[in-house]
Design a protein around this motif. Structure first.
Motif, short mmCIF file in Angstrom:
data_model
loop_
_atom_site.label_atom_id
_atom_site.label_comp_id
_atom_site.label_asym_id
_atom_site.label_seq_id
_atom_site.Cartn_x
_atom_site.Cartn_y
_atom_site.Cartn_z
N TYR A 58 65.71 55.16 37.08
CA TYR A 58 66.11 54.57 35.62
C TYR A 58 66.76 54.93 35.47
O TYR A 58 67.71 54.56 34.50
CB TYR A 58 64.56 55.06 34.97
N LEU A 87 61.42 49.22 36.37
CA LEU A 87 61.37 50.53 35.85
C LEU A 87 59.93 50.98 34.98
O LEU A 87 58.78 51.87 34.96
CB LEU A 87 62.22 51.76 36.65
N ALA A 88 60.45 51.26 34.15
CA ALA A 88 60.11 51.30 32.74
C ALA A 88 59.73 50.41 31.96
O ALA A 88 60.55 49.94 30.96
CB ALA A 88 60.79 52.30 31.82
N LYS A 90 57.85 49.55 28.99
CA LYS A 90 57.65 50.16 27.81
C LYS A 90 58.84 51.13 27.30
O LYS A 90 58.46 51.25 26.43
CB LYS A 90 56.46 50.80 27.41
N SER A 91 59.53 50.97 27.75
CA SER A 91 61.36 51.31 26.97
C SER A 91 61.99 50.51 26.65
O SER A 91 62.53 49.68 26.81
CB SER A 91 62.46 51.66 28.80
#
Length: 204
Positions: A58, A87-88, A90-91
């Protein structure tokens, strides 16, 4: 006995090589080198430093998105920011990062989609609410613009930009009392502001 010594020697050599490789791909040092090249403006070397990194997928993708943006390679920038988002999911930082190349390419419709996704995760994000307000303002969709500028105004009543944009939005919606109040507020924040003076002049 000779065979045993050869095996021990081979094992020692492999351990030495493993330690050498490990030292070469120390994540902290790789990022430090990348930051150093970025600060000197050598974005390609900053990117190359990260190519040997295993793990931290990430963080690597997010940084590559930023570096490709700085290098004005907007397609690769979007590619790596999207990789970071996958990969994330909610980032918000990865979504905000994706906005950089989209803004550079003036992809307003795509920006609108990303901004709304950010607000679904962080509804009080003042930067994104303001940016969405601007999109709708310049489309002359003043009803929608008002909605987003009002959110920023509620959080930051002393903010120059949202106060001015909110004032003009109210003006175009025919809300003259609100517009006058906000133009006068702008002149408290920035006493010589010509745009606010022009707005008040139109309200006379």
């Amino acid at each position: 006995m000779g065979l045993l010594n050869k095996k021990q020697g081979l094992i020692a050599l492999l351990l030495t090589l493993a330690l050498t490789v490990s030292a070469q791909v120390n994540p902290s040092q790789i990022f430090a080198n990348s930051y150093k090249f970025e600060s000197s403006g050598d974005y390609q070397k900053a990117i190359s430093e990260l190519n040997v990194l295993n793990g931290y997928d990430y963080h690597k993708a997010l940084r590559l998105g930023w570096l490709y943006y700085l290098a004005k390679d907007y397609e690769n920038s979007k590619k790596f920011y999207n990789q970071a988002i996958s990969l994330a999911p909610k980032s918000t930082e990865a979504l905000l990062g994706l906005c950089y190349p989209l803004e550079a390419q003036k992809k307003t419709d795509e920006l609108e989609t990303v901004y709304k996704k950010i607000l679904s995760l962080d509804k009080g994000n003042s930067k994104v609410n303001y940016a969405l307000g601007n999109i709708y303002y310049y489309r002359q969709d003043f009803v929608q613009a008002e909605k987003y500028f009002d959110i920023v105004q509620t959080m930051y009543p002393f903010d120059y930009y949202s106060t001015l944009m909110s004032a003009w939005t109210k003006y175009f919606l025919g809300k003259k009392t609100d517009a006058k109040r906000l133009f006068n507020t702008v002149l408290i924040i920035s006493p010589t502001d010509q745009s606010a003076k022009d707005g008040l002049g139109l309200l006379k």
